[in-house]
Design a protein around this motif. Structure first.
Motif, PDB file in Angstrom:
ATOM      1  N   THR A 158      71.004  82.236 161.978  1.00 38.27           N
ATOM      2  CA  THR A 158      70.146  81.599 160.963  1.00 38.27           C
ATOM      3  C   THR A 158      68.655  81.667 161.303  1.00 38.27           C
ATOM      4  O   THR A 158      67.857  81.987 160.417  1.00 38.27           O
ATOM      5  CB  THR A 158      70.598  80.142 160.722  1.00 38.27           C
ATOM      6  N   PRO A 159      68.218  81.423 162.557  1.00 39.76           N
ATOM      7  CA  PRO A 159      66.769  81.560 162.837  1.00 39.76           C
ATOM      8  C   PRO A 159      66.256  82.976 162.553  1.00 39.76           C
ATOM      9  O   PRO A 159      65.143  83.151 162.070  1.00 39.76           O
ATOM     10  CB  PRO A 159      66.665  81.255 164.344  1.00 39.76           C
ATOM     11  N   TRP A 160      67.098  83.977 162.828  1.00 39.17           N
ATOM     12  CA  TRP A 160      66.700  85.364 162.554  1.00 39.17           C
ATOM     13  C   TRP A 160      66.540  85.591 161.053  1.00 39.17           C
ATOM     14  O   TRP A 160      65.633  86.304 160.616  1.00 39.17           O
ATOM     15  CB  TRP A 160      67.743  86.349 163.100  1.00 39.17           C
ATOM     16  N   LEU A 161      67.437  84.999 160.266  1.00 38.12           N
ATOM     17  CA  LEU A 161      67.373  85.204 158.818  1.00 38.12           C
ATOM     18  C   LEU A 161      66.081  84.616 158.249  1.00 38.12           C
ATOM     19  O   LEU A 161      65.415  85.237 157.424  1.00 38.12           O
ATOM     20  CB  LEU A 161      68.590  84.579 158.129  1.00 38.12           C
ATOM     21  N   TRP A 162      65.713  83.423 158.723  1.00 38.88           N
ATOM     22  CA  TRP A 162      64.461  82.804 158.231  1.00 38.88           C
ATOM     23  C   TRP A 162      63.255  83.618 158.688  1.00 38.88           C
ATOM     24  O   TRP A 162      62.275  83.775 157.951  1.00 38.88           O
ATOM     25  CB  TRP A 162      64.342  81.353 158.709  1.00 38.88           C
ATOM     26  N   TRP A 163      63.330  84.129 159.923  1.00 36.77           N
ATOM     27  CA  TRP A 163      62.220  84.959 160.439  1.00 36.77           C
ATOM     28  C   TRP A 163      62.071  86.228 159.593  1.00 36.77           C
ATOM     29  O   TRP A 163      60.962  86.605 159.208  1.00 36.77           O
ATOM     30  CB  TRP A 163      62.499  85.313 161.903  1.00 36.77           C
ATOM     31  N   LEU A 164      63.215  86.852 159.293  1.00 37.78           N
ATOM     32  CA  LEU A 164      63.172  88.063 158.460  1.00 37.78           C
ATOM     33  C   LEU A 164      62.578  87.774 157.094  1.00 37.78           C
ATOM     34  O   LEU A 164      61.783  88.554 156.559  1.00 37.78           O
ATOM     35  CB  LEU A 164      64.589  88.621 158.265  1.00 37.78           C
ATOM     36  N   LEU A 165      62.940  86.640 156.535  1.00 37.48           N
ATOM     37  CA  LEU A 165      62.419  86.259 155.218  1.00 37.48           C
ATOM     38  C   LEU A 165      60.899  86.081 155.285  1.00 37.48           C
ATOM     39  O   LEU A 165      60.177  86.513 154.376  1.00 37.48           O
ATOM     40  CB  LEU A 165      63.101  84.973 154.737  1.00 37.48           C
ATOM     41  N   ALA A 166      60.433  85.472 156.379  1.00 39.12           N
ATOM     42  CA  ALA A 166      58.981  85.298 156.551  1.00 39.12           C
ATOM     43  C   ALA A 166      58.286  86.663 156.625  1.00 39.12           C
ATOM     44  O   ALA A 166      57.212  86.855 156.044  1.00 39.12           O
ATOM     45  CB  ALA A 166      58.706  84.482 157.812  1.00 39.12           C
ATOM     46  N   VAL A 167      58.921  87.620 157.309  1.00 39.98           N
ATOM     47  CA  VAL A 167      58.354  88.971 157.415  1.00 39.98           C
ATOM     48  C   VAL A 167      58.282  89.615 156.026  1.00 39.98           C
ATOM     49  O   VAL A 167      57.270  90.229 155.651  1.00 39.98           O
ATOM     50  CB  VAL A 167      59.210  89.852 158.363  1.00 39.98           C
ATOM     51  N   ILE A 168      59.348  89.440 155.261  1.00 43.57           N
ATOM     52  CA  ILE A 168      59.392  90.019 153.911  1.00 43.57           C
ATOM     53  C   ILE A 168      58.263  89.446 153.056  1.00 43.57           C
ATOM     54  O   ILE A 168      57.531  90.179 152.377  1.00 43.57           O
ATOM     55  CB  ILE A 168      60.768  89.739 153.242  1.00 43.57           C
ATOM     56  N   ILE A 169      58.107  88.132 153.104  1.00 40.15           N
ATOM     57  CA  ILE A 169      57.065  87.488 152.283  1.00 40.15           C
ATOM     58  C   ILE A 169      55.675  87.979 152.714  1.00 40.15           C
ATOM     59  O   ILE A 169      54.831  88.299 151.871  1.00 40.15           O
ATOM     60  CB  ILE A 169      57.182  85.943 152.374  1.00 40.15           C
ATOM     61  N   ALA A 170      55.465  88.086 154.033  1.00 39.42           N
ATOM     62  CA  ALA A 170      54.163  88.577 154.526  1.00 39.42           C
ATOM     63  C   ALA A 170      53.899  89.995 154.027  1.00 39.42           C
ATOM     64  O   ALA A 170      52.783  90.320 153.613  1.00 39.42           O
ATOM     65  CB  ALA A 170      54.143  88.536 156.048  1.00 39.42           C
ATOM     66  N   ALA A 171      54.938  90.838 154.040  1.00 40.23           N
ATOM     67  CA  ALA A 171      54.769  92.231 153.597  1.00 40.23           C
ATOM     68  C   ALA A 171      54.526  92.311 152.094  1.00 40.23           C
ATOM     69  O   ALA A 171      53.834  93.210 151.624  1.00 40.23           O
ATOM     70  CB  ALA A 171      55.999  93.056 153.975  1.00 40.23           C
TER      71      ALA A 171
END
Lengths: 189, 290
Positions: free
Chosen positions: A83-96
């Motif tokens: 789950t922490p990885w999924l939220w981190w990935l989502l943050a990366v997506i939003i930043a991109a």
């Protein structure tokens, strides 16, 4: 009987598939700014090695410890620790999505730095998971986590970096990562 | 129920995104008797070269980014380029050149138009000799200051040098470094995205003035230095006469600046997609194992 077996397969596959889905959607958004079937499927396929290598590492530990819980159920609970990885990935997506494409390179250093957050959090979650799964001591659970990482991470690196990962250039990667972070910090200080 | 709603949002995002995802329709540009080819000569696939798209995914993305040619340049291998070329020929896609990035310390060389993998154990002079023997061209990849000593023995043997690379948007002084390096060679100006997933394929691109669209004609044009590249704020590099031709015509500088601004449909797709993913992650508390 068949229904039970189907539900086991779903139990085993659902969280790895969620990770693959998120990776595919992320690649699509990052590479084109939109979510398309073409890019999401391609991205999910490209990064399928991540859930697979994680599963392989877990299978090794499971085989050694032989807990009472069935493999599919245990793997499902193990993948919940992502789950922490999924939220981190989502943050990366939003930043991109927010940044224009020519500035995507600026994400490199922040990604490398924040990468530590899910890495550390997932260790705590997985130590707890292995303790609960087999009822073992904290020390032994830590060994299990280390073993799982020792199998899955090199496998993932070997696939991802492939031919480029000769010992010389592989270790030089860390120099490049250091340079990237240093350049970013210099820019902001 | 919440998971189904999140899934529906994501599905709506995919449907909208896929519906507006069209490859641009472009008329071929012919200037000075040459076909002007928009190319990206430095791309990485997910098959063992830390890219984000498969070789065939790169081909499809190149079409969508308005590229006529790409070189797939795996690290120390050419297999993914062969897969990409096979797929592109199958669908009538862009010209795919077999390529390789040889990432050594302290130089990275992009070899394109080659037939076999170049042994990275060779010294740089021997690598370039082998690239030329195979009929290919050697391009200095992102030659920042840290690579200058590595390239020093072969400055007169380089066929191309990356003058536009995404690093120019990222690092202070990177643009000047690439310009300084290029000013010391006679190599053709090259613009490449070094695409690994971030940015866009073809973000930096090379306009090659080739006799036709074949890989051989593209390699010949690079060797003859018939290239034009547009960098930051439309700054032009390359053959002075060809730059004049391109400027007078106007279509090439325009093609060098693809419009990445998202449409209203893209924004809607982004909004629905992110909301769907948030819902899926938050709602993924499926029943725990017994």
């Amino acid at each position: 009987m068949q229904r039970a077996s189907e539900s086991r397969v779903w139990m085993l596959a659902r969280r790895p598939l969620l990770l693959a889905l998120l990776l595919g959607c992320g690649i699509s958004f990052i590479a084109s700014g939109r979510l398309t079937l073409r890019l999401a499927a391609d991205g999910a396929l490209s990064f399928a090695f991540l859930p697979l290598s994680e599963l392989a590492g877990f299978a090794v530990v499971y085989g050694l410890r032989r807990p009472a819980t069935a493999f599919a159920d245990a793997a499902d609970r193990f993948f919940a620790g992502n789950t922490p990885w999924l939220w981190w990935l989502l943050a990366v997506i939003i930043a991109a999505i927010v940044l224009p494409p020519h500035r995507h390179g600026e994400l490199g250093a922040p990604l490398l730095i924040t990468f530590l957050i899910p890495t550390v959090l997932s260790v705590f979650i997985d130590v707890r998971f292995f303790r609960d799964l087999v009822g073992e001591s904290r020390g032994r659970a830590r060994i299990d986590v280390a073993l799982q990482r020792l199998v899955s991470w090199p496998a993932a690196f070997a696939y991802f970096l492939g031919m480029a990962s000769s010992s010389r250039t592989f270790f030089y990667l860390f120099v490049e990562i250091g340079d990237e972070i240093a350049a970013w910090l210099t820019k902001w200080t | 129920m919440a998971m189904r709603f999140a899934g529906a949002l994501l599905a709506a995002s995919v449907i909208i995104g896929t519906a507006v995802d069209r490859a641009p329709v472009r008329e071929p540009i012919v200037l000075g008797g040459y076909r002007v080819i928009a190319a990206d000569f430095h791309t990485h696939s997910s098959t063992w070269s830390d890219g984000a798209l498969t070789p065939w995914g790169l081909v499809l993305e190149a079409q969508h980014q308005g590229l006529d040619a790409i070189a797939v340049t795996g690290h120390r291998q050419t297999q993914d380029a062969r897969w990409a070329r096979w797929f592109s020929e199958l669908i009538g896609g862009p010209t795919v050149l077999i390529g390789e990035e040889i990432p050594e310390i302290p130089h990275h060389v992009v070899a394109i138009g080659i037939t076999e993998t170049i042994a990275s154990s060779l010294d740089i002079a021997a690598q370039i000799a082998e690239i030329h023997r195979q009929g290919g061209v050697a391009i200095a990849a992102h030659p920042g200051e840290m690579f200058w000593t590595g390239f020093a023995p072969v400055m007169d043997r380089l066929d191309g040098t990356e003058i536009c690379h995404p690093a120019i948007y990222q690092y202070v002084g990177a643009e000047e470094m690439l310009e300084q390096f290029a000013s010391r060679t006679r190599a053709a100006a090259i613009g490449s995205s070094d695409f690994h997933g971030l940015g866009r394929l073809g973000l930096c691109r090379t306009f090659v003035f080739a006799r036709d669209t074949s890989a051989e004609a593209i390699v010949e044009a690079i060797r003859a230095r018939r290239t034009v590249v547009y960098g930051r704020e439309g700054k032009a590099y390359g053959d002075a006469e060809l730059i004049k031709l391109a400027e007078a015509d106007g279509r090439v500088p325009k093609a060098a600046r693809p419009d990445y601004s998202p449409s209203a449909w893209d924004r809607l797709s982004q909004l629905l997609g992110v909301a769907g993913l948030i819902g899926l992650i938050a709602g993924s508390r499926w029943p725990a194992a017994r």
